[in-house]
Design a protein around this motif. Structure first.
Motif, PDB file in Angstrom:
ATOM      1  N   GLU A 281       0.850  -1.191   0.000  1.00  0.00           N
ATOM      2  CA  GLU A 281       0.000   0.000   0.000  1.00  0.00           C
ATOM      3  C   GLU A 281       0.886   1.241   0.000  1.00  0.00           C
ATOM      4  N   ILE A 282       0.668   2.110  -0.971  1.00  0.00           N
ATOM      5  CA  ILE A 282       1.381   3.381  -1.069  1.00  0.00           C
ATOM      6  C   ILE A 282       0.321   4.471  -0.918  1.00  0.00           C
ATOM      7  N   LYS A 283       0.509   5.345   0.080  1.00  0.00           N
ATOM      8  CA  LYS A 283      -0.467   6.410   0.330  1.00  0.00           C
ATOM      9  C   LYS A 283       0.091   7.761  -0.074  1.00  0.00           C
ATOM     10  N   CYS A 284      -0.775   8.553  -0.684  1.00  0.00           N
ATOM     11  CA  CYS A 284      -0.436   9.933  -1.016  1.00  0.00           C
ATOM     12  C   CYS A 284      -0.418  10.739   0.276  1.00  0.00           C
ATOM     13  N   ARG A 285       0.627  11.503   0.483  1.00  0.00           N
ATOM     14  CA  ARG A 285       0.749  12.281   1.717  1.00  0.00           C
ATOM     15  C   ARG A 285      -0.093  13.553   1.696  1.00  0.00           C
ATOM     16  N   PHE A 286      -0.673  13.879   0.553  1.00  0.00           N
ATOM     17  CA  PHE A 286      -1.495  15.086   0.458  1.00  0.00           C
ATOM     18  C   PHE A 286      -2.974  14.773   0.637  1.00  0.00           C
ATOM     19  N   CYS A 287      -3.476  13.787  -0.110  1.00  0.00           N
ATOM     20  CA  CYS A 287      -4.915  13.510  -0.068  1.00  0.00           C
ATOM     21  C   CYS A 287      -5.252  12.196   0.621  1.00  0.00           C
ATOM     22  N   ASN A 288      -4.237  11.431   0.970  1.00  0.00           N
ATOM     23  CA  ASN A 288      -4.405  10.155   1.685  1.00  0.00           C
ATOM     24  C   ASN A 288      -5.001   9.039   0.818  1.00  0.00           C
ATOM     25  N   ALA A 289      -5.004   9.214  -0.497  1.00  0.00           N
ATOM     26  CA  ALA A 289      -5.472   8.141  -1.386  1.00  0.00           C
ATOM     27  C   ALA A 289      -4.491   6.973  -1.304  1.00  0.00           C
ATOM     28  N   ALA A 290      -5.022   5.761  -1.345  1.00  0.00           N
ATOM     29  CA  ALA A 290      -4.181   4.559  -1.264  1.00  0.00           C
ATOM     30  C   ALA A 290      -4.091   3.904  -2.639  1.00  0.00           C
ATOM     31  N   TYR A 291      -2.888   3.503  -2.992  1.00  0.00           N
ATOM     32  CA  TYR A 291      -2.640   2.782  -4.247  1.00  0.00           C
ATOM     33  C   TYR A 291      -1.946   1.480  -3.885  1.00  0.00           C
TER      34      TYR A 291
END
Length: 150
Positions: free
Chosen positions: A127-137
């Protein structure tokens, strides 16, 4: 004050910035706003002094926001009737992240780091999370391996 200092020293642009945030008792933001004034070249000293006086007489931006002042009303406090609104753009939070952008960032880590991610982690998918919007990829070990360059 920090933004005004930055603009004056780093950008060498005479500026004034006022920012205010009205926070409710539950710590939610009720309203936020402010102004940024930058002097253009060729303005005479009298006009500059008048603008500086008007800005120094302004209440704190939070007080103006709490009072219901619109952006146009805040500008009118500084410039009087000599203001023309050229356009409006709604403000919204928009993060440009996407799975493709995250994949490109992972590829920039290089083959060794990607191999280490695959070998050292017990997670699959990762799981890689965006540090700005918290979206998970999510990327499987196979996905990560495909990002390696030859």
């Amino acid at each position: 004050e920090d933004l005004t200092y930055y603009l004056a020293t780093s950008e060498q642009t005479p500026s004034s910035v006022g920012i205010g945030v009205l926070v409710d008792v539950d710590n939610s933001v009720v309203a936020a706003g402010g102004y940024m004034v930058q002097l253009l070249p060729g303005l005479d000293d009298e006009a500059i002094s008048r603008i500086e006086e008007m800005i120094s007489a302004l209440p704190h931006p939070t007080v103006m926001i709490r009072g219901g002042d619109t952006p146009e009303q805040i500008l009118a406090r500084i410039f009087g009737d000599d203001v023309a609104v050229l356009g409006r753009t709604p403000v919204r939070f928009a993060c440009p992240c996407s799975r493709e952008r995250v994949a490109n960032a992972l590829a920039l880590l290089g083959n060794e780091e990607i191999d280490a991610m695959i070998e050292e982690s017990t997670e699959d998918p990762h799981e890689i999370k965006c540090r700005f919007c918290n979206a998970a990829y999510y990327f499987t070990n196979r996905d990560l391996a495909a990002l390696k360059t030859a």
